[in-house]
Design an enzyme around this catalytic site. Structure first.
Site, PDB file in Angstrom:
ATOM      1  N   LYS A 194       0.720  -1.368   0.075  1.00 18.46           N
ATOM      2  CA  LYS A 194       0.105  -0.067   0.233  1.00 18.46           C
ATOM      3  C   LYS A 194       0.827   1.236  -0.011  1.00 18.46           C
ATOM      4  CE  LYS A 194      -3.192  -2.468   3.224  1.00 18.46           C
ATOM      5  NZ  LYS A 194      -3.793  -2.447   4.175  1.00 18.46           N
ATOM      6  N   ASP A 229      -7.236  -7.473  10.725  1.00 20.56           N
ATOM      7  CA  ASP A 229      -8.350  -6.675  10.682  1.00 20.56           C
ATOM      8  C   ASP A 229      -9.720  -7.463  10.635  1.00 20.56           C
ATOM      9  OD1 ASP A 229      -8.025  -7.118   8.216  1.00 20.56           O
ATOM     10  OD2 ASP A 229      -8.551  -5.187   7.487  1.00 20.56           O
TER      11      ASP A 229
HETATM   12 MG    MG Z   1     -10.892  -1.615   6.187  1.00 11.14          MG
END
Ligand code: MG
Ligand code: ADP
Length: 493
Positions: A194, A229
């Site tokens: 990223k 996550d």
């Molecule tokens: Mg997210």
């Protein structure tokens, strides 16, 4: 699509039938425009997801999960061990923190947990953007910056928050980059992604990097849980609902995790779980078996930064749906004069058409499709007549429908695998799939295609037991809860 006989040069054809068999619209078009009809027909045929295709995908997902649990590298799915064996119960008490690092911002969260009756007594959060130069700096510089942000946040504590004497503050650290987890509170960074290119972190334990930076700041904090996550989302949702067994993220990208029996994980050697269960992070975006793909998918993949990888993600997630539609429109613009003589430059730009644009076009209820007209013109430079706009909507629907239905089949694959392990414990009682991510949250048409596929695959009886529930931003509080359930201190919850 049926093409009916009519005078030469002007033909009338009917596009797609509604479920009740009433043609949605009829249109009369010039013969030159008819050349896009075969493109649309072929696209619809290749993207079709009738029940046998869905079933094949669900079965393949379950089989790949099994193969990935047998040995590392056993299938497309990495089936990563999270080392999270104890999920929140609702009894957690005390002050806990979460840190979420996954993009250009980091978020910090503080939560005072009050146990079964009081639950979440208070929460506060803060968001800090990471200066561009730190994304290209050294590991120490980045983690020092984060630790100083945490120190500032810790200082601003109000009277609602209490830390027992002699204890360090405990953090659940959500780190959304590829990590080889080594225990619940350690993991080696495989590589930055990223846009991050920080030197000196790859191959190191990211928890140690953060703990050392906090020490340098003189901050009385330590990481108690390192959390993916999806795992944070599952923990956050489980806190409120004991029936949550699976978590799925459908946003820019996609991933899923679920609760697995340790007995069903042959590759798990020497790891003792007192609960007999552990969370597996599937990394299902890498799934690729038996997906209905088109020339447009293959070309997009070939030109991507990771050709041959993340094929499921490239078919179902928010980053790509708009881009697939754009590629179909380029082909249509080249083939006929549906949109005028030439292909606009804007339309030729990869990723200009975004999934939220597709969503906005599909929500246009006006007779003349005025929103579709302006999005096509503003975003991709296409001038369109009403017929052209209707064709564009058919293309959007085809890609969105395939994405939503395949996501649904993937979910059923996971449930099916869990049911095989523990007969009746999934299908025979209420089971909740916690969903997060902007695509699922904002795109109602996608959501309903996903639900349709789940219902078709499971049948009406069993699907009553499977509840797909949107949980917004559960992963932050989930990470704090995992810091609580994996606390370094004695606790009685
Ligand atoms: Mg997210
Ligand atoms: P991330 O996955 O990057 O953590 P989110 O979960 O917020 O972020 O999801 C953002 C993604 O959700 C966007 O990249 C986009 O693909 C999708 N999305 C956001 N808004 C909409 C919308 N209105 N309609 C359809 N998709 C949307």
């Amino acid at each position: 699509m049926s093409v009916t006989a009519s005078p030469p040069s002007v033909r009338s054809f009917t596009l797609s039938r509604s479920p009740r068999g009433i043609p949605r619209f009829r249109m009369t078009v010039r013969s030159s425009v008819v050349s896009v009809a075969p493109i649309l027909t072929k696209l619809q045929k290749e993207c079709a997801t009738p029940l046998p295709v869905l079933r094949h995908v669900a079965d393949a997902m379950a089989a790949d999960m099994r193969a990935g649990l047998a040995v590392d590298g056993g299938s497309d799915l990495q089936m990563i061990l999270s080392y999270v064996d104890s999920l929140p119960t609702g009894n957690e008490k005390g002050l806990f923190y979460a840190l979420d690092l996954g993009g250009t911002n980091f978020r910090v969260l503080r939560v005072q947990l009050g146990g079964k009756d009081e639950r979440v007594v208070a929460t506060e959060f803060d968001q800090v953007s990471i200066p561009q130069e730190l994304m290209f700096g050294t590991s120490e510089e980045l983690f020092d910056f984060i630790a100083s942000g945490l120190a500032k946040f810790a200082k601003k504590e109000g009277g609602k928050y209490h830390l027992p004497r002699g204890r360090k503050r405990e953090i659940g650290f959500t780190f959304s980059f590829p990590v080889k987890q080594t225990s619940v509170d350690s993991g080696i960074l495989i590589k930055w992604t990223k846009g991050f290119a920080v030197s000196g972190t790859a191959g190191k334990d990211v928890v140690a990097c953060l703990n050392e930076a906090m020490q340098r700041q003189g901050l009385d904090m330590q990481v108690s849980a390192l959390v993916n996550d999806t795992v944070g989302t599952l923990a956050g949702a489980r806190y409120w609902d004991d029936d949550v067994m699976v978590a799925v993220i459908l946003g820019t990208g996609t991933n899923a995790c679920y609760v697995e029996c340790v007995d069903a994980i042959p590759k798990l050697k020497g790891h003792n779980s007192t609960s007999g269960r552990t969370i597996i992070n599937t990394e299902w975006g890498a799934f690729s078996n038996g997906l209905p793909l088109t020339q447009f998918d293959r070309e997009m993949d070939a030109e991507s930064i990771n050709p041959g990888e993340q094929i499921f993600e490239k078919t179902i997630s928010g980053m790509y749906l708009g881009e697939i539609v754009r590629r179909v429109l380029v082909k249509m613009a080249e083939a006929g004069d549906l949109f005028g003589e030439s292909v606009p430059e804007k339309l030729s730009t990869p990723f200009v058409l975004r999934t939220p644009d597709i969503c906005a076009m599909q929500q246009d209820n006006s007779q003349d499709l005025v929103d579709v007209e302006s999005i096509l013109y503003d975003v991709v430079g296409l001038k369109s007549n009403l017929n052209a706009r209707k064709i564009v909507l058919e293309v959007c629907d085809t890609i969105v429908k395939r994405g939503g239905r395949l996501a649904g089949a993937g979910i059923v694959g996971i449930l099916q695998k869990m049911e095989e392990e523990s007969k009746g414990l999934i299908y025979g009682k209420r089971t909740v799939v916690a969903m997060d991510g902007g695509l699922y949250e904002h795109f109602s048409q996608y959501r309903s295609y996903l639900q349709d596929a789940v219902t078709e695959l499971l049948g009406s009886e069993i699907s009553k037991n499977v509840v797909i529930e949107h949980t917004k931003d559960g992963s932050g509080i989930g990470a704090a809860l995992l810091a609580a359930s994996n606390s370094k201190y004695e606790h009685d919850f």
